[in-house]
Structures are given as structure tokens and as C-alpha cells.
Design an enzyme around this catalytic site. Structure first.
Site, PDB file in Angstrom:
ATOM      1  N   LYS A 274       0.862  -1.066  -0.016  1.00 12.34           N
ATOM      2  CA  LYS A 274       0.199   0.032  -0.211  1.00 12.34           C
ATOM      3  C   LYS A 274       0.848   1.467  -0.113  1.00 12.34           C
ATOM      4  O   LYS A 274       1.742   1.483   0.839  1.00 12.34           O
ATOM      5  CB  LYS A 274      -0.918  -0.052   1.310  1.00 12.34           C
ATOM      6  CG  LYS A 274      -1.909   1.356   1.436  1.00 12.34           C
ATOM      7  CD  LYS A 274      -2.741   1.194   2.582  1.00 12.34           C
ATOM      8  CE  LYS A 274      -3.549   2.546   2.701  1.00 12.34           C
ATOM      9  NZ  LYS A 274      -4.279   2.520   3.964  1.00 12.34           N
TER      10      LYS A 274
ATOM     11  N   ASP B 296      -2.522  10.186   3.794  1.00 16.67           N
ATOM     12  CA  ASP B 296      -4.085   9.644   3.870  1.00 16.67           C
ATOM     13  C   ASP B 296      -4.855  10.786   4.851  1.00 16.67           C
ATOM     14  O   ASP B 296      -4.776  10.781   6.246  1.00 16.67           O
ATOM     15  CB  ASP B 296      -4.154   8.346   4.606  1.00 16.67           C
ATOM     16  CG  ASP B 296      -5.636   7.851   4.579  1.00 16.67           C
ATOM     17  OD1 ASP B 296      -6.423   8.745   3.936  1.00 16.67           O
ATOM     18  OD2 ASP B 296      -5.848   6.754   5.145  1.00 16.67           O
TER      19      ASP B 296
ATOM     20  N   LYS C  44     -10.456  12.600   8.512  1.00 14.24           N
ATOM     21  CA  LYS C  44     -10.199  11.919   9.716  1.00 14.24           C
ATOM     22  C   LYS C  44     -10.118  13.326  10.694  1.00 14.24           C
ATOM     23  O   LYS C  44     -10.025  14.261  10.188  1.00 14.24           O
ATOM     24  CB  LYS C  44      -8.589  11.583   9.596  1.00 14.24           C
ATOM     25  CG  LYS C  44      -8.427  10.328   8.581  1.00 14.24           C
ATOM     26  CD  LYS C  44      -6.837   9.836   8.776  1.00 14.24           C
ATOM     27  CE  LYS C  44      -6.663   8.469   8.111  1.00 14.24           C
ATOM     28  NZ  LYS C  44      -7.525   7.493   8.597  1.00 14.24           N
TER      29      LYS C  44
ATOM     30  N   ASP D 111       1.388   5.916   5.671  1.00 12.57           N
ATOM     31  CA  ASP D 111       0.281   5.188   5.000  1.00 12.57           C
ATOM     32  C   ASP D 111       0.959   4.440   3.664  1.00 12.57           C
ATOM     33  O   ASP D 111       0.240   3.724   3.068  1.00 12.57           O
ATOM     34  CB  ASP D 111      -0.970   5.885   4.740  1.00 12.57           C
ATOM     35  CG  ASP D 111      -2.134   5.018   4.893  1.00 12.57           C
ATOM     36  OD1 ASP D 111      -2.145   4.029   5.265  1.00 12.57           O
ATOM     37  OD2 ASP D 111      -3.262   5.463   4.418  1.00 12.57           O
TER      38      ASP D 111
ATOM     39  N   ASP E 192     -12.336   6.812   3.574  1.00 14.97           N
ATOM     40  CA  ASP E 192     -11.129   6.865   4.358  1.00 14.97           C
ATOM     41  C   ASP E 192     -10.685   5.433   4.428  1.00 14.97           C
ATOM     42  O   ASP E 192      -9.642   4.898   4.726  1.00 14.97           O
ATOM     43  CB  ASP E 192     -11.348   7.071   5.810  1.00 14.97           C
ATOM     44  CG  ASP E 192     -10.128   7.402   6.655  1.00 14.97           C
ATOM     45  OD1 ASP E 192      -8.981   7.271   6.030  1.00 14.97           O
ATOM     46  OD2 ASP E 192     -10.229   7.630   7.814  1.00 14.97           O
TER      47      ASP E 192
ATOM     48  N   GLU F 102      -9.580   3.871   1.840  1.00 18.34           N
ATOM     49  CA  GLU F 102      -9.015   4.068   0.454  1.00 18.34           C
ATOM     50  C   GLU F 102      -7.750   2.851   0.025  1.00 18.34           C
ATOM     51  O   GLU F 102      -7.673   2.480  -1.017  1.00 18.34           O
ATOM     52  CB  GLU F 102      -8.357   5.501   0.336  1.00 18.34           C
ATOM     53  CG  GLU F 102      -6.635   5.572   0.804  1.00 18.34           C
ATOM     54  CD  GLU F 102      -6.847   5.232   2.168  1.00 18.34           C
ATOM     55  OE1 GLU F 102      -7.871   5.527   3.132  1.00 18.34           O
ATOM     56  OE2 GLU F 102      -5.731   5.078   2.894  1.00 18.34           O
TER      57      GLU F 102
ATOM     58  N   ARG G  61      -7.673  -0.218   0.784  1.00 16.79           N
ATOM     59  CA  ARG G  61      -8.161  -1.582   0.241  1.00 16.79           C
ATOM     60  C   ARG G  61      -8.565  -1.410  -1.259  1.00 16.79           C
ATOM     61  O   ARG G  61      -8.593  -2.293  -2.093  1.00 16.79           O
ATOM     62  CB  ARG G  61      -9.479  -1.948   0.767  1.00 16.79           C
ATOM     63  CG  ARG G  61     -10.687  -1.192   0.944  1.00 16.79           C
ATOM     64  CD  ARG G  61     -11.606  -1.524   2.130  1.00 16.79           C
ATOM     65  NE  ARG G  61     -11.111  -1.147   3.382  1.00 16.79           N
ATOM     66  CZ  ARG G  61     -11.729  -1.160   4.384  1.00 16.79           C
ATOM     67  NH1 ARG G  61     -12.898  -1.906   4.614  1.00 16.79           N
ATOM     68  NH2 ARG G  61     -11.256  -0.780   5.574  1.00 16.79           N
TER      69      ARG G  61
HETATM   70  N1  BES Z   1      -4.420   4.454   6.776  1.00 10.69           N
HETATM   71  C1  BES Z   1      -5.740   4.237   7.619  1.00 10.69           C
HETATM   72  C2  BES Z   1      -5.245   3.167   8.619  1.00 10.69           C
HETATM   73  C3  BES Z   1      -4.336   3.245   9.884  1.00 10.69           C
HETATM   74  C4  BES Z   1      -4.932   3.998  11.022  1.00 10.69           C
HETATM   75  C5  BES Z   1      -3.108   3.193   9.660  1.00 10.69           C
HETATM   76  C6  BES Z   1      -3.858   4.125  12.013  1.00 10.69           C
HETATM   77  C7  BES Z   1      -2.155   3.749  10.819  1.00 10.69           C
HETATM   78  C8  BES Z   1      -2.782   3.944  11.909  1.00 10.69           C
HETATM   79  C9  BES Z   1      -6.724   3.598   6.615  1.00 10.69           C
HETATM   80  O1  BES Z   1      -6.955   4.160   5.337  1.00 10.69           O
HETATM   81  C10 BES Z   1      -8.076   4.027   7.355  1.00 10.69           C
HETATM   82  O2  BES Z   1      -8.335   5.084   7.203  1.00 10.69           O
HETATM   83  N2  BES Z   1      -8.720   2.893   7.865  1.00 10.69           N
HETATM   84  C11 BES Z   1     -10.088   3.365   8.423  1.00 10.69           C
HETATM   85  C12 BES Z   1     -10.914   2.199   7.652  1.00 10.69           C
HETATM   86  C13 BES Z   1     -12.272   2.407   8.027  1.00 10.69           C
HETATM   87  C14 BES Z   1     -12.765   3.924   7.410  1.00 10.69           C
HETATM   88  C15 BES Z   1     -13.386   1.380   7.783  1.00 10.69           C
HETATM   89  C16 BES Z   1      -9.981   2.853   9.651  1.00 10.69           C
HETATM   90  O3  BES Z   1      -9.323   2.008  10.265  1.00 10.69           O
HETATM   91  O4  BES Z   1     -10.314   3.703  10.758  1.00 10.69           O
HETATM   92 ZN    ZN Z   2      -4.857   4.921   4.639  1.00  9.75          ZN
HETATM   93 MN    MN Z   3      -7.835   5.823   5.304  1.00 11.20          MN
END
Ligand code: BES
Ligand code: ZN
Ligand code: MN
Length: 495
Positions: free
Chosen positions: A263, A268, A275, A286, A345, A347, A349
Site C-alpha cells: 500500500k 491519507d 480524519k 500510510d 477513508d 481507500e 483496500r
Molecule cells: N491508513 C488508515 C489506517 C491506519 C490507521 C493506519 C491508524 C495507521 C494508523 C486507513 O486508510 C483507514 O483510514 N482505515 C480506516 C477504515 C475505516 C474507514 C473502515 C480505519 O481503520 O479507521
Molecule cells: Zn490509509
Molecule cells: Mn484511510
């Protein structure tokens, strides 16, 4: 950089002699006895007074006042001999390498036989060299005034009676550790200094160094391939996306490649599913999966395993603007599968989905993806264990075995039918990118898995393990470079 000699310990000339010390039977350790004799019995006194410690993970520095040729001895406590493993030794040496670096010593000799003799020695040497690369690693900073406190340790001499394979093992370990450092460096770079294009240029330089084939797709080419999911994530950005394809050929013919998918979200924001102000800090990390994959490719370039490896990196930032993708949008992925965007968010996947499709369409026989994918995995497993999912237990076992060798723990999460069904629940498209709060680390994996279909696939969620909150035995606070070593090691295990 690495040498082996079998010189006597009193005659060996060096800035620093590193000697292992176990807790029991110091009388039986001939190397200790030899040194103690030469130093007029002073060592015994220092051990008694506690100035030299044999407890695991302690380092004690002793000046030799020219009684032997080595200027200083660094005793490294290794604890109880029967509790010693490759992992305890790797960490203990991390301490000593940090100390040497702080003491500005660039050349040292390790009395290897005081640490390990006989069978398995090469594994220890490899681990020690990993530690040598990783432990003193310093992350780039942008302070205008900097104090150059430490220097890099560049020359190591191993003193040992059985020299076969030592230099080779050391070179391997150093390449693995250095791969992790490359990943750390990339993760550490802020989003304004590492765009998708910058990431691609970095990968090109790594590839050129090792004669690895590389192709970087620009926006037009990404459109041509129909990577609609990656393009959707990029849609709000001024920075164009990149899709990086690296090919390391370790077999006679280019056939049956393993695909690494990383990834590469260079920042992000969350997009319109923005966020919160605290959650957005740190999101330069990220692209941690991409960094691990590039680091692994560098190690592989050095080590040259007999495997064909394809590294695939979908790279973009996730931004907001009047052109950005939105919740409720329906997009068409490269596979043809349509996706209802419920959360911009989620994104990672999406970008990963197209890379996994590319892997399948280009003959990958096994896929492993590495991604800072979910906050959910951080809650579930913390910062010491990487979350894993798979559709093929044998392939997961291969990755797990490698991860155990380099001490990067992974733990499997359930890839169950009932959960796979939930990412397929949408009244308007084939898939939805965010079924909700429950088991969302698993949902993210299930989403990526839907694109792997029946190709053996392992998913590694490093959202928790990519960053260390504090300094640790093998490196500084900050990016860990986790999974770079595991991926490279997994390819080395191929016979
Ligand atoms: N990049 C984030 C995940 C992340 C969170 C990485 C904290 C490192 C530290 C990912 O893109 C994300 O935002 N995931 C969301 C998914 C949700 C929207 C279903 C999450 O984990 O909250
Ligand atoms: Zn992310
Ligand atoms: Mn995200």
C-alpha cells in the site's frame, strides 16, 4: 566490510573487542579466562563489583590500558546460556551496536566463539549483522543545526575458529537489516517530500542498483489499464498517481512469480470521510506497506534468492478537493467488479484491489500484500504483532516461518465465509468498501481477498507494527521497517 580471522585474542588489534558473557560458568569460558589473565585478574573483580554485567542485554565497557592489543572491550551480557536464542542475541547486540555508534567507533571485532560455536552459528551471525545495520540506524531530520553525535559502524571482524560461511551469513543479515532501514527511511519522509512520483523515482534507483527490471505507470497508463479503484482514490489530488512494477528474476525463466503488493498512500487525509485532527497526524506513514516491499526488494537484490518476485505498488495520496471521490460514488475496479464507496477513508483496500488484480492478470502464483490498512488491527493486536489473513494456509505458513526467523510476529485473523459475505453486501454494486465498525480489520482483509479470488494470498496489516512509540533494541522511535525482512527471508527459504 566483514572479515573473519582466527588470531589469538591478546594479539588482535582493534578499536573495540566485543565479547559475550553468559551468566553461569564464567570459569569455564576460556576466552574470558584468557582475557582475565592478561588483564591481571581485574575482570574477576569487575564482575564481582557488578561493573561488568552478564545479565541479558547489558553492555559493559572496559579499557585495556594496552595490556592487550585491543583498545577496549565491550562485554555483552547474554544471560543464561540455555535461554539464549537467535532473537535474544540479535537484541542484545543491538545494545552494543548502539553503544559503539555513540562512542564513534567505526571498526570493531566480535569474539564470536564467546557467543556461539558449532551448529547454528551462521544463523546467529546473520541475526547479529541484521542488528548491526538496524539498531544504530538514525532517521533523517530537518533541523538546521545538527549535532553529529554518532558515526556508522562499517567494519566488523569476526574472531572465530570455525570460519566457514561466516562472511556470507553476515552479508545476508546486513542486507536484510539494510532493507528494513530503507523502509524506515521512506516511511519517515513527510508527504510533501515523498509524493507518488518521488516514491517511484526511489524505487527506480533501487532497481538500477541491482539490475532489477522496473516499469512505472503514469496516469495515462493507469487509465489504460482501467485501474478505476486506484484512480478514484487519486481523484481529489493535484499529484498524479503512479503504479510501480518491479521484477526480480531469480530463476532461469520468468515464470510463476510471487507478487508483493504494498500500500503506497503517501498521505491519507481520509478524503471527504475526513480524519479528525488527532487521527490525521502521522498519516505520512500510510505508504508503510510500499516501503517494506521496496526494502525487501533491495535485500533481495543483494541476496539473490532463487525465486521470481514481482513487486507492485499502487501509489497516490488521498486528498480532498472539488474533484475528489465521495461517499455513495460507484466505481469500477480493474477487475471489472463494481464498488460502492461508503467511506473515502477506506481507500487503502481500493488501491490494493487493483494491484492484486494486476498480480493475477500477470501470472502471480502467490500474492502477499502489506498495508497500513486499519486502525482496527492496532486495537486488536497492538504495536508488536502484525495481523494476517489468508485463503491458503500453506502460503501463510511460509510467511509465518520467515517472520519467526526474523522475529516479526504475525497473528492470523479469521477469513470466514460469513465475513467475506459482508463486503459483498451492497444494493447498488458488487462490493462495498466499508461494511461498518464491527471487525473492520477483517473486513478490510476480506475486501482485498475478494480480488485475490483463488490465487494463494496472504494479507499483512501493519498499521500497528509500522511505527514504534519509543526507542527499542533494534532501532529508534518511529518507523520500524517491519515486514521488509520477513518478505525477503520468505524468498530465501525457497530451495
Ligand atoms: N491508513 C488508515 C489506517 C491506519 C490507521 C493506519 C491508524 C495507521 C494508523 C486507513 O486508510 C483507514 O483510514 N482505515 C480506516 C477504515 C475505516 C474507514 C473502515 C480505519 O481503520 O479507521
Ligand atoms: Zn490509509
Ligand atoms: Mn484511510
Amino acid at each position: 566490510m566483514f572479515k573473519v580471522t582466527n588470531e589469538s585474542i591478546e594479539k588482535h588489534r582493534t578499536e573495540a573487542l566485543v565479547v559475550g558473557l553468559y551468566e553461569e560458568n564464567k570459569e569455564l569460558q576460556t576466552i574470558y579466562q584468557q582475557l582475565n589473565d592478561k588483564l591481571n585478574g581485574e575482570l574477576d573483580e569487575l564482575v564481582q563489583s557488578g561493573d561488568i554485567s552478564n545479565h541479558n542485554n547489558s553492555v559493559s565497557k572496559v579499557h585495556t590500558f594496552s595490556l592487550i592489543e585491543a583498545k577496549r572491550i565491550y562485554f555483552i551480557g547474554l544471560g543464561k546460556r540455555d535461554e539464549r536464542t537467535v532473537h535474544t542475541v540479535r537484541k542484545a547486540f543491538g545494545k552494543v551496536f548502539k553503544q559503539l555508534s555513540q562512542d564513534r567507533i567505526g571498526q570493531a571485532s566480535i569474539q564470536l566463539d564467546s557467543v556461539i560455536t558449532g551448529e547454528g552459528q551462521a544463523d546467529y551471525v546473520e541475526a547479529i549483522a541484521e542488528s548491526m545495520a538496524m539498531a544504530p540506524h538514525q532517521l533523517q531530520t530537518y533541523h538546521t543545526e545538527r549535532d553529529e553525535k554518532s558515526i556508522e559502524l562499517t567494519n566488523i571482524n569476526y574472531l572465530t575458529e570455525q570460519s566457514a560461511g561466516v562472511v556470507e551469513a553476515a552479508n545476508t543479515g546486513y542486507a536484510l537489516g539494510n532493507g528494513a532501514n530503507i523502509a524506515r527511511h521512506l516511511v519517515n519522509l513527510p508527504g510533501n517530500l515523498l509524493t507518488a512520483s518521488d516514491l517511484a523515482t526511489f524505487a527506480e534507483n533501487i532497481a538500477a542498483k541491482h539490475n532489477i527490471e522496473i516499469e512505472v505507470f503514469d496516469q495515462a497508463k493507469i487509465e489504460e489499464y482501467g485501474m478505476g479503484a486506484l484512480l478514484a482514490v487519486n481523484q481529489g489530488s493535484e499529484e498524479p498517481p503512479r503504479f510501480i512494477v518491479m521484477k526480480y528474476q531469480g530463476k532461469e525463466k520468468w515464470e510463476d512469480p510471487v507478487a508483493f503488493v504494498g500500500k503506497g498512500i503517501t498521505f491519507d487525509t481520509g478524503g471527504y470521510s475526513l480524519k479528525p485532527k488527532d487521527g490525521i497526524i502521522g498519516m505520512k506513514m500510510d505508504m508503510g506497506g510500499a516501503a517494506s516491499v521496496i526494502g525487501a526488494m533491495d535485500a533481495i537484490g543483494h541476496i539473490k534468492p532463487n525465486e521470481n518476485v514481482m513487486a507492485l505498488i499502487p501509489a497516490t495520496d488521498n486528498m480532498i478537493s472539488h474533484t475528489a471521490y465521495k461517499p455513495d460514488d460507484v466505481i469500477v475496479s480493474m477487475s471489472g467488479k463494481t464498488i460502492e464507496v461508503r467511506n473515502t477513508d477506506a481507500e487503502g483496500r481500493l488501491a490494493m484491489a487493483d494491484a492484486v488484480t494486476y498480480a493475477r492478470q500477470n501470472g502471480a502464483v502467490k500474492i502477499v500484500d502489506v498495508a497500513t490498512l486499519t486502525g482496527g488491527v492496532v486495537v486488536a493486536l497492538g504495536d508488536q504483532v502484525t495481523g494476517a489473513m489468508t485463503n491458503n494456509d500453506d502460503w501463510l505458513n511460509e510467511i509465518k516461518h520467515a517472520s519467526q526467523q526474523v522475529d516479526e510476529p504475525v497473528w492470523q485473523l479469521p477469513y470466514l465465509d460469513v465475513y467475506q459475505k459482508q463486503v459483498r453486501k451492497s444494493h447498488i454494486a458488487d462490493l462495498n468498501n466499508s461494511p461498518g465498525r464491527k471487525a473492520h480489520a477483517v473486513m478490510a482483509g476480506c475486501f482485498v481477498g475478494a480480488f485475490a479470488e483463488d490465487t494463494p494470498w496472504v494479507h499483512l496489516d501493519i498499521a500497528g507494527t509500522a511505527m514504534a512509540d519509543s526507542e527499542h533494541d533494534l532501532g529508534p522511535k518511529g518507523p520500524t521497517g517491519v515486514m521488509a525482512r520477513t518478505l525477503a527471508k520468505a524468498m530465501m527459504n525457497v530451495k
